[in-house]
Write a protein that holds these residues in place. Sequence first.
Motif, PDB file in Angstrom:
ATOM      1  N   THR A   1      15.947   0.318 -11.883  1.00  0.00           N
ATOM      2  CA  THR A   1      16.845   1.444 -13.117  1.00  0.00           C
ATOM      3  C   THR A   1      17.643   2.410 -11.999  1.00  0.00           C
ATOM      4  O   THR A   1      18.636   2.427 -12.195  1.00  0.00           O
ATOM      5  N   GLU A   2      17.543   2.856 -10.776  1.00  0.00           N
ATOM      6  CA  GLU A   2      17.747   3.350  -9.539  1.00  0.00           C
ATOM      7  C   GLU A   2      19.178   3.015  -9.472  1.00  0.00           C
ATOM      8  O   GLU A   2      20.328   2.950  -9.306  1.00  0.00           O
TER       9      GLU A   2
ATOM     10  N   ALA B   1      21.309   3.072 -12.572  1.00  0.00           N
ATOM     11  CA  ALA B   1      21.949   4.431 -12.037  1.00  0.00           C
ATOM     12  C   ALA B   1      23.664   4.479 -11.531  1.00  0.00           C
ATOM     13  O   ALA B   1      24.174   5.112 -11.582  1.00  0.00           O
TER      14      ALA B   1
ATOM     15  N   TYR C   1      26.463   3.106 -11.864  1.00  0.00           N
ATOM     16  CA  TYR C   1      27.148   3.512 -12.934  1.00  0.00           C
ATOM     17  C   TYR C   1      27.466   5.061 -12.050  1.00  0.00           C
ATOM     18  O   TYR C   1      29.487   5.375 -12.439  1.00  0.00           O
TER      19      TYR C   1
END
Length: 375
Positions: free
Chosen positions: A189-190, A193, A196
Amino acid sequence: MTAGAQQRESARPAPPSDAADLDRLRAAVAAALTDFLEMQRATLAGMDPSLVPVVDEVRAVAEGGKKLRPSFAYWGWRGACGQGLGTAEDDDAVLRAVAALEFVHASALVHDDVMDAAGTRRGRPTTHIGFADRHTTHGFSGDQELFGVGAAILVGDLALVWSDEMLRCSGISEAALGRARAVWDTMRTEVTAGQYLDLLRAAGGLPGSDGALTVARYKSAGYTVQRPLQLGAAIAGAGPAVVEAFAAVGLPLGEAFQLRDDLLGVFGDPEITGKSADDDLREGKQTLLVALAEEATDDAGRGLLGRLLGNPDAGADDFAALRELLVVTGARDRVEERITRRTAEAREAIAEAPIADDARAALDALAVAATTRTA
């Protein structure tokens, strides 16, 4: 530095001169990747022979590099075994589990190169460029650049899918796999993210040096050191003391690793790094190096950055002028100083961590290798 810290510093084991243990680990990780990819190659070839270039591209991306992430995870496991419940895990199974990190890394590299429109990676065309060339060579119809980008997105996605499969099928116990999943999910997830946040910063969001460090932490630093160490600790079933110690190691060391990468992207030797030293400047990467130069320079310098950084038409003289600005503003020296300081913090945390001595020596060697590398 306190007297106790100075004593620990003097007693700290030096990195092994030949790095033999680290080299053997990298070879074992490479062998695990090869075995897994041979199986996948047979599967895709059985679906259709035209899929073989796809698996071969994943192999080319995943099998390069120094295998730092699996190395940190493995030694995190070894260091935490005496503190946890996972001492019965098979060494080869753990090696297969941590090797899966290379597929996460491969996915991030391929997608990052698409977003940056990068041309080379480790001395070869980036994935989207390679597939665009394949489109031309084979006389396919349609737009070659769109074909290359689409293929690269799918190659990156496939690498991420395979990272899950390799971890799940590694042979570690169900209990260890269950403990590892939480770290694994957080890490992925990190990374996404962080990608982005990198796009956002390039578009003008997250300004300044703080913004640059935020991007560095989530896009690269966390999944390079902190999460791999904590993945190893999770496989070992280690308690909070080890997990917290690994955070104290991983956060500063991951940052120092990324800052070294930023410097190499602008000042590195292309013969060693495998990529042009102009690419990061041409792509307009908003690193801490750039942020510090922008803060320290005058209006003329900021005008130079505005005109040339990220300008696809800039030439060799333009890039030389940008490098000169990064030097004369003191930005390069300040980044070097931060690398030195953050590496020292990480090595101090390694010295104090409640882990096995062989892992302590290996992690210290990895810390040095990760932050003094030339490629």
